[in-house]
Design a protein around this motif. Structure first.
Motif, short mmCIF file in Angstrom:
data_model
loop_
_atom_site.label_atom_id
_atom_site.label_comp_id
_atom_site.label_asym_id
_atom_site.label_seq_id
_atom_site.Cartn_x
_atom_site.Cartn_y
_atom_site.Cartn_z
N ILE A 112 -17.59 25.38 -25.49
CA ILE A 112 -16.92 26.97 -25.77
C ILE A 112 -17.74 27.07 -27.08
O ILE A 112 -18.74 28.36 -27.18
CB ILE A 112 -15.65 27.26 -26.11
N TRP A 113 -17.91 26.28 -28.04
CA TRP A 113 -18.62 26.64 -28.95
C TRP A 113 -20.51 26.41 -28.77
O TRP A 113 -21.16 27.36 -29.66
CB TRP A 113 -18.24 25.24 -30.26
N ASP A 114 -20.67 25.71 -28.33
CA ASP A 114 -22.60 25.78 -27.67
C ASP A 114 -22.48 26.91 -27.11
O ASP A 114 -23.31 27.30 -27.53
CB ASP A 114 -22.03 25.07 -26.15
N ILE A 148 -36.42 24.26 -30.63
CA ILE A 148 -36.51 25.38 -29.45
C ILE A 148 -36.47 26.06 -30.12
O ILE A 148 -36.18 27.05 -30.67
CB ILE A 148 -34.74 24.86 -28.72
N GLN A 149 -37.16 27.17 -28.77
CA GLN A 149 -37.53 28.35 -29.38
C GLN A 149 -36.52 28.37 -28.16
O GLN A 149 -35.88 28.48 -26.62
CB GLN A 149 -38.52 28.49 -28.57
N LYS A 150 -35.31 30.12 -28.23
CA LYS A 150 -34.68 30.87 -27.43
C LYS A 150 -35.31 30.85 -26.22
O LYS A 150 -36.12 32.17 -25.66
CB LYS A 150 -34.34 31.71 -28.35
N TYR A 180 -24.82 30.14 -29.99
CA TYR A 180 -25.96 30.68 -29.04
C TYR A 180 -25.65 32.33 -28.62
O TYR A 180 -26.63 33.08 -28.87
CB TYR A 180 -26.50 29.99 -27.92
N GLU A 181 -24.49 32.55 -27.59
CA GLU A 181 -24.80 33.82 -27.84
C GLU A 181 -23.48 35.07 -28.35
O GLU A 181 -23.57 35.79 -28.05
CB GLU A 181 -24.15 33.80 -26.06
N GLY A 182 -22.69 34.46 -29.18
CA GLY A 182 -21.98 35.38 -29.96
C GLY A 182 -20.79 35.20 -30.04
O GLY A 182 -20.04 34.66 -28.49
N TRP A 204 -27.48 23.19 -32.56
CA TRP A 204 -26.08 24.55 -32.39
C TRP A 204 -26.44 24.99 -33.90
O TRP A 204 -26.54 25.83 -34.60
CB TRP A 204 -24.90 23.77 -33.71
N MET A 205 -27.54 24.14 -35.26
CA MET A 205 -27.78 24.18 -36.34
C MET A 205 -29.08 24.78 -35.44
O MET A 205 -29.28 26.17 -36.79
CB MET A 205 -29.13 22.96 -36.78
#
Length: 329
Positions: free
Chosen positions: A243-245, A48-50, A249-251, A71-72
């Motif tokens: 939350i980890w999802d 996937i692309q961001k 992605y967002e830091g 996640w990876m």
């Protein structure tokens, strides 16, 4: 009723099965809907692309079957793993630092005593996998080595990825890039971020900040575990994974969003505290109950409740808080 949840954690004696069942039957509908959308998005190819769409999808939760993969990809761990074939194995086969091995061994039995998959009697016993991941990481990042809290994070990664090497690269993404300097010996990044949270509370929930100040309660006393363990063992498993999802992605600003939401939602309750131990107790209480169990509505709240929270604001606060800490040191 099942005493053990899908991730291998034993449910506590006072577990409220009735309200959990009620929540989960509703949540299952959401999960099914999300799973269909994700399958369409991935269309059988694992990339996937961001994009804004992907960000929106991630905020609404990644289905468990795709979680490790997403996640990876979004954390950059996948790219790093592909660019360094055989690196993980070489770390495990190379020279070892005995002091590091000792420190890791000591924490093995302390990692998730309430999880059946980490018991010595389990087959396969995830303690071996955990040990390998932590040993490899300690030799990969000598500035950090091993520090308490990392065992819980690596353990969670192993439960989700079911893959030793992927867990290693995700741990590297978190400690090396996503969390600024949380696990270095001086833990400067961690101490800084606790102070940053204090400043954000002053801006967004001033009454609570005032209460803390009046009773001389330092933020590190009530929130350090939130930051060190990224809410593991503090919030329910499903909620932590959601939350980890977003964290991958967002830091790191996600941690502040969660912390601020917990404090803001429970402001009236926290303000009932009349002394030091009382305040500490209230902070333990606010991480339990239906508000945090209902992970789907909780995650919607973390993006609305705290209001706007830009990385620029956080970085500015980090600078001033870090300077203050260094001048005190």
């Amino acid at each position: 009723f099942c005493r053990v949840d899908p991730y291998g954690f034993e449910r506590p004696e006072d577990f409220d099965y009735a309200s959990y069942e009620a929540f989960f039957s509703r949540y299952l509908v959401v999960l099914t809907r999300r799973a269909i959308k994700w399958s369409k998005l991935l269309k059988g190819n694992n990339s996937i692309q961001k994009s804004l769409k992907v960000k929106r999808y991630i905020r609404k939760g990644i289905p468990n079957e795709h979680r490790a993969l997403i996640w990876m990809i979004v954390s950059g761990a996948q790219t790093n793993m592909e660019q360094n074939p055989g690196y993980y194995q070489r770390l495990l086969e190379g020279e070892k630092n005995d002091k590091l091995l000792e420190a890791i061994k000591t924490d093995m039995n302390r990692t998730f005593p309430d999880n059946v998959k980490f018991r010595k009697t389990a087959d396969p016993c995830l303690q071996h996998t955990l040990y390998n991941v932590l040993v490899a990481y300690g030799h990969h990042n000598k500035a950090v080595g091993y520090c308490q809290g990392m065992n819980f994070i690596a353990g969670y990664l192993i439960l989700i990825t079911k893959n030793e090497e992927e867990s290693f690269w995700l741990l590297d993404a978190l400690i090396g890039r996503i969390l600024p300097d949380y696990y270095s010996p001086a833990m400067l990044g961690l101490k800084t971020d606790q102070e940053v949270l204090g400043e954000l509370v002053k801006m967004k929930v001033p009454a609570v900040a005032e209460l803390m100040e009046r009773h001389g309660v330092m933020w590190t006393l009530v929130v350090s575990r939130w930051f060190i363990c990224l809410f593991i063992d503090i919030l329910p498993v499903e909620t932590v994974l959601r939350i980890w999802d977003c964290l991958f992605y967002e830091g790191s600003k996600i941690i502040f969003r969660v912390a601020l939401t917990l404090i803001k939602q429970n402001q009236a309750f926290i303000l009932e505290a009349t002394n030091f131990p009382d305040i500490c107790d209230k902070f333990k209480q606010i991480t339990k109950g239906t508000f945090v169990t209902e992970c789907h509505s909780f995650m919607q709240k973390i993006f609305t409740d705290p209001g706007s929270l830009s990385m620029a604001t956080i970085n500015k606060l980090r600078e001033t808080c870090r300077e203050k800490l260094l001048s005190q040191g």
